[in-house]
Design a protein around this motif. Structure first.
Motif, PDB file in Angstrom:
ATOM      1  N   ASP A 281      13.074   0.695  34.058  1.00 41.69           N
ATOM      2  CA  ASP A 281      13.874  -0.453  34.507  1.00 41.69           C
ATOM      3  C   ASP A 281      13.558  -0.842  35.945  1.00 41.69           C
ATOM      4  O   ASP A 281      13.488  -2.026  36.268  1.00 41.69           O
ATOM      5  CB  ASP A 281      15.361  -0.147  34.388  1.00 41.69           C
ATOM      6  N   ILE A 282      13.359   0.137  36.812  1.00 43.89           N
ATOM      7  CA  ILE A 282      13.047  -0.156  38.219  1.00 43.89           C
ATOM      8  C   ILE A 282      11.700  -0.853  38.324  1.00 43.89           C
ATOM      9  O   ILE A 282      11.560  -1.873  38.999  1.00 43.89           O
ATOM     10  CB  ILE A 282      13.060   1.136  39.055  1.00 43.89           C
ATOM     11  N   ILE A 283      10.705  -0.322  37.641  1.00 44.75           N
ATOM     12  CA  ILE A 283       9.362  -0.916  37.695  1.00 44.75           C
ATOM     13  C   ILE A 283       9.368  -2.292  37.042  1.00 44.75           C
ATOM     14  O   ILE A 283       8.768  -3.238  37.558  1.00 44.75           O
ATOM     15  CB  ILE A 283       8.333   0.029  37.053  1.00 44.75           C
ATOM     16  N   ASN A 284      10.087  -2.434  35.943  1.00 45.94           N
ATOM     17  CA  ASN A 284      10.186  -3.732  35.273  1.00 45.94           C
ATOM     18  C   ASN A 284      10.841  -4.765  36.196  1.00 45.94           C
ATOM     19  O   ASN A 284      10.430  -5.934  36.225  1.00 45.94           O
ATOM     20  CB  ASN A 284      10.980  -3.590  33.971  1.00 45.94           C
ATOM     21  N   HIS A 285      11.835  -4.342  36.964  1.00 46.84           N
ATOM     22  CA  HIS A 285      12.478  -5.235  37.917  1.00 46.84           C
ATOM     23  C   HIS A 285      11.477  -5.732  38.961  1.00 46.84           C
ATOM     24  O   HIS A 285      11.480  -6.920  39.314  1.00 46.84           O
ATOM     25  CB  HIS A 285      13.651  -4.536  38.606  1.00 46.84           C
ATOM     26  N   GLN A 286      10.608  -4.839  39.439  1.00 46.08           N
ATOM     27  CA  GLN A 286       9.604  -5.232  40.427  1.00 46.08           C
ATOM     28  C   GLN A 286       8.646  -6.270  39.839  1.00 46.08           C
ATOM     29  O   GLN A 286       8.310  -7.256  40.490  1.00 46.08           O
ATOM     30  CB  GLN A 286       8.812  -4.026  40.924  1.00 46.08           C
ATOM     31  N   TYR A 287       8.199  -6.038  38.596  1.00 43.13           N
ATOM     32  CA  TYR A 287       7.320  -7.009  37.938  1.00 43.13           C
ATOM     33  C   TYR A 287       8.010  -8.359  37.806  1.00 43.13           C
ATOM     34  O   TYR A 287       7.395  -9.406  38.034  1.00 43.13           O
ATOM     35  CB  TYR A 287       6.881  -6.511  36.559  1.00 43.13           C
ATOM     36  N   SER A 288       9.280  -8.349  37.446  1.00 38.25           N
ATOM     37  CA  SER A 288      10.025  -9.602  37.300  1.00 38.25           C
ATOM     38  C   SER A 288      10.140 -10.335  38.626  1.00 38.25           C
ATOM     39  O   SER A 288      10.000 -11.557  38.689  1.00 38.25           O
ATOM     40  CB  SER A 288      11.411  -9.328  36.729  1.00 38.25           C
ATOM     41  N   ALA A 289      10.398  -9.579  39.684  1.00 39.14           N
ATOM     42  CA  ALA A 289      10.510 -10.188  41.009  1.00 39.14           C
ATOM     43  C   ALA A 289       9.187 -10.825  41.419  1.00 39.14           C
ATOM     44  O   ALA A 289       9.160 -11.945  41.944  1.00 39.14           O
ATOM     45  CB  ALA A 289      10.953  -9.146  42.031  1.00 39.14           C
ATOM     46  N   ILE A 290       8.092 -10.124  41.179  1.00 40.33           N
ATOM     47  CA  ILE A 290       6.772 -10.667  41.509  1.00 40.33           C
ATOM     48  C   ILE A 290       6.509 -11.931  40.689  1.00 40.33           C
ATOM     49  O   ILE A 290       6.007 -12.927  41.212  1.00 40.33           O
ATOM     50  CB  ILE A 290       5.673  -9.611  41.280  1.00 40.33           C
ATOM     51  N   GLY A 291       6.874 -11.899  39.414  1.00 45.95           N
ATOM     52  CA  GLY A 291       6.691 -13.076  38.562  1.00 45.95           C
ATOM     53  C   GLY A 291       7.457 -14.285  39.074  1.00 45.95           C
ATOM     54  O   GLY A 291       6.942 -15.405  39.085  1.00 45.95           O
ATOM     55  N   GLY A 292       8.684 -14.071  39.513  1.00 45.71           N
ATOM     56  CA  GLY A 292       9.473 -15.171  40.058  1.00 45.71           C
ATOM     57  C   GLY A 292       8.869 -15.742  41.324  1.00 45.71           C
ATOM     58  O   GLY A 292       8.826 -16.962  41.522  1.00 45.71           O
ATOM     59  N   LEU A 293       8.387 -14.862  42.186  1.00 46.35           N
ATOM     60  CA  LEU A 293       7.728 -15.323  43.413  1.00 46.35           C
ATOM     61  C   LEU A 293       6.447 -16.077  43.089  1.00 46.35           C
ATOM     62  O   LEU A 293       6.131 -17.092  43.722  1.00 46.35           O
ATOM     63  CB  LEU A 293       7.442 -14.136  44.332  1.00 46.35           C
TER      64      LEU A 293
END
Length: 70
Positions: free
Chosen positions: A32-44
């Motif tokens: 979940d933590i790593i997936n959150h980072q990927y999602s944040a990068i995708g949004g940026l």
């Protein structure tokens, strides 16, 4: 600092946080933590695409990922 430079810097910061989650002191980071980072990068990256186009935004994100995570 331009908005493009700020977004690039934030992508780099998210990559660094992901690297730390996958290595070092947080080697047991949850999916979940790593997936959150990927999602944040995708949004940026999406915000960046509005400024420089999808291809350039993808290249910026991938370059940051490779530089920081390897």
């Amino acid at each position: 600092m331009s908005e493009v430079a700020l977004l690039r810097q934030r992508i780099e910061m998210e990559c660094e946080a992901m690297r730390q989650a996958m290595q070092g002191f947080r080697a047991t980071a949850s999916h979940d933590i790593i997936n959150h980072q990927y999602s944040a990068i995708g949004g940026l990256q999406e915000r960046l695409a509005d400024l420089v186009g999808e291809r350039e935004a993808a290249m910026i994100a991938v370059e940051a990922y490779i530089q920081i995570i390897g």
